[in-house]
Design a protein around this motif. Structure first.
Motif, PDB file in Angstrom:
ATOM      1  N   LYS A  48       0.836  -1.203   0.000  1.00 61.44           N
ATOM      2  CA  LYS A  48       0.000   0.000   0.000  1.00 61.44           C
ATOM      3  C   LYS A  48       0.874   1.256   0.000  1.00 61.44           C
ATOM      4  O   LYS A  48       0.636   2.197  -0.756  1.00 61.44           O
ATOM      5  N   LYS A  77      -5.985   5.201  -4.356  1.00 61.65           N
ATOM      6  CA  LYS A  77      -6.939   4.156  -3.959  1.00 61.65           C
ATOM      7  C   LYS A  77      -6.376   2.789  -4.329  1.00 61.65           C
ATOM      8  O   LYS A  77      -6.127   2.505  -5.495  1.00 61.65           O
ATOM      9  N   ARG A 131      -6.664  -1.555  -3.351  1.00 63.38           N
ATOM     10  CA  ARG A 131      -7.366  -2.634  -2.653  1.00 63.38           C
ATOM     11  C   ARG A 131      -6.706  -3.966  -2.989  1.00 63.38           C
ATOM     12  O   ARG A 131      -5.964  -4.090  -3.980  1.00 63.38           O
ATOM     13  N   ARG A 134      -7.118  -8.452  -3.144  1.00 61.54           N
ATOM     14  CA  ARG A 134      -8.033  -9.587  -3.187  1.00 61.54           C
ATOM     15  C   ARG A 134      -7.230 -10.886  -3.257  1.00 61.54           C
ATOM     16  O   ARG A 134      -6.075 -10.878  -3.723  1.00 61.54           O
ATOM     17  N   GLU A 175      -4.955  -4.086  -6.622  1.00 59.82           N
ATOM     18  CA  GLU A 175      -5.635  -3.326  -7.669  1.00 59.82           C
ATOM     19  C   GLU A 175      -5.615  -1.842  -7.296  1.00 59.82           C
ATOM     20  O   GLU A 175      -5.659  -1.485  -6.114  1.00 59.82           O
ATOM     21  N   TYR A 200      -7.291   2.140  -8.329  1.00 60.09           N
ATOM     22  CA  TYR A 200      -8.474   2.748  -8.941  1.00 60.09           C
ATOM     23  C   TYR A 200      -8.064   3.961  -9.768  1.00 60.09           C
ATOM     24  O   TYR A 200      -7.353   4.846  -9.289  1.00 60.09           O
ATOM     25  N   TRP A 250     -11.315  -0.212 -11.228  1.00 58.07           N
ATOM     26  CA  TRP A 250     -10.258  -0.954 -10.552  1.00 58.07           C
ATOM     27  C   TRP A 250      -9.465  -1.779 -11.548  1.00 58.07           C
ATOM     28  O   TRP A 250     -10.021  -2.510 -12.354  1.00 58.07           O
TER      29      TRP A 250
END
Length: 480
Positions: free
Chosen positions: A387, A397, A399, A401, A415, A417, A423
């Protein structure tokens, strides 16, 4: 109104020719183009002329070869047959054109593809893309094509047959104020732009007009030398990682399968090792492997994967398919004392995969691999590091997964944004599996992640075709 001598020269052309407007091409007979544009801007600021500039988009044919699907049809016609097996296309087309031909045949519906064969009903089929190419040669302006034709032109661009350029048409017109101004005689006196010793001694400066300098005057755009956009991204990533406390490492481009696959717990019958994914060296085709590790790796493979490990496969030479080979080489080189210390390293270098070239794949590209080894580091630490790294790259932004990778468990994909795009996946990461670390005697957790620079470049420079990053398009390189 006080005018510069060049302004007077331009207005005198209108006066002598008794005209209210000229095209830029017409004025170039009397003055250099750069001077006309610069002086016109000065006169426009004084309300004496208007500049009418129209930009037209031009389509240029950059590849006049037959389409690969047409080459197939011509070959069949010459041999008086109407069908061919797909596996025999390599005898007609270069490898990189085969997928393009199959895609075009399906899209245009010019032949049937059944049971591994291409079957033509009509070898002299009409092709609208070929017709548009002929039309482009006759008329290069995009405005002259309708909406449907423009869609086909976009397809031709993606296929590498056409490219776009711009053509500017400039007209200089007198305003009403300018028309009134040229009714009076325009006197052009001698002008001094640079004082010299001779001019001062002779006293010539007393009789001549000395031009004042105006630092706000528009000048010709000068493009400074700069590094390639891809190099800029590589340097940016390197500086970020060094600032985050990472150390850079390197390793050979030519690797054995042992370091590229075996050490990373990829079974020797894994599809990624086949010719369609990997470049194998023809000569020399085998290399040295570490005798102190081969038995340990063999034992782990045979115990976990339940197959017969072959040392001859481990010796085969390839072009490395990922920079993870650099990370595992580094970890294997650590002494027992060094294994007790924390490590944060990264590698930025070229990797090679036997990919068909298209808008998002190249057979050679840059990749960045990073690892962190320390006591008690965990999945949360990995997420925090990634991050911070992506935030420093300019992605606000981010994220994560779950994902799957052969040599990490658990694994994730990050991912970012982007406005208007949503995304987008940018990197993969995870914690090295115990089976990877067992042969080299490392019991600490090792966090690992990798990012492809091609994907990063596409996001950074808003590209839709990765091949554009490697074109020698000076206009794009100057703007970016």
């Amino acid at each position: 109104m006080e005018l510069h001598i060049d302004e007077k020269r331009l207005l005198k052309i209108f006066q002598e020719k008794n005209r209210d407007e000229f095209s830029l091409e017409e004025l170039e007979k009397y003055l250099p183009k750069e001077k006309i544009l610069r002086v016109s801007l000065w006169l426009k600021g004084k309300g004496l002329v208007d500049i009418d500039e129209k930009v037209k988009k031009i389509v240029n044919v950059v590849n006049e070869d037959d389409f690969p699907e047409r080459k197939i049809a011509k070959y069949l016609k010459e041999n008086n047959i109407k069908e061919i097996e797909i596996k025999k296309l390599k005898d007609i087309l270069p490898k990189e054109e085969i997928n393009a031909a199959l895609g075009a045949i399906k899209r245009k519906k010019i032949a049937k593809i059944e049971k591994g064969k291409i079957i033509f009903d009509n070898l002299d089929y009409k092709d609208v893309e070929e017709e548009i190419l002929k039309k482009i040669k006759e008329n290069k302006y995009l405005d002259n094509f309708n909406e449907e034709e423009r869609k086909i032109i976009e397809i031709l661009k993606k296929r590498g047959y056409v490219d776009f350029d711009e053509e500017k048409k400039v007209k200089i017109k007198l305003t009403e104020k300018g028309k009134e101004f040229i009714k009076k005689p325009i006197e052009i006196e001698e002008e001094i732009t640079q004082l010299t010793r001779e001019i001062i001694i002779s006293g010539k400066w007393k009789r001549a007009y000395i031009r004042p300098y105006d630092v706000k005057v528009p000048t010709k755009v000068v493009y400074p030398a700069k590094v390639h956009p891809l190099t800029r991204i590589i340097r940016e990533v390197k500086e970020i990682l060094l600032a985050m406390g990472f150390k850079e490492i390197k390793s050979p481009i030519v690797e054995t399968e042992f370091w590229n696959f075996d050490m990373l717990f990829e079974p020797q019958d894994h599809p990624a090792r086949e010719m369609q994914d990997t470049f194998f060296l023809k000569y020399p085709n085998v290399g040295e492997i570490p005798t102190n590790l081969i038995d340990k790796v063999k034992e782990v493979h045979e115990r976990c994967w339940k197959y017969k490990f072959d040392e001859n496969v481990s010796k085969r030479l390839i072009l490395r398919t990922h920079t993870t080979a650099s990370s595992i080489r580094y970890l294997a080189s650590l002494s027992e004392e060094e294994k007790n210390k924390p490590h944060k390293i990264f590698c930025i270098d070229r990797v090679f995969r036997n990919e068909a070239i298209d808008y998002k794949h190249l057979p050679e590209f840059y990749q960045c691999e990073g690892i962190v080894m320390d006591n008690n580091v965990n999945f949360n630490n990995l997420i925090g590091i990634l991050k911070e790294f992506l935030n420093r790259l300019g992605f606000e932004k981010v994220r994560f997964r779950p994902a799957y990778f052969p040599f990490t468990e658990p694994s994730l994909e990050a991912e970012v944004y982007l406005e208007g795009k949503g995304w987008l996946e940018i990197l993969g990461a995870g914690i090295f599996r115990p089976e990877v670390l067992e042969p080299i005697g490392i019991k600490k957790p090792v966090l690992a992640w990798g990012i492809g620079f091609s994907r990063l470049a596409m996001l950074k420079y808003n590209l839709t075709d990765i091949r554009d990053l490697h074109k020698n398009d000076l206009n794009w390189l100057r703007r970016i």
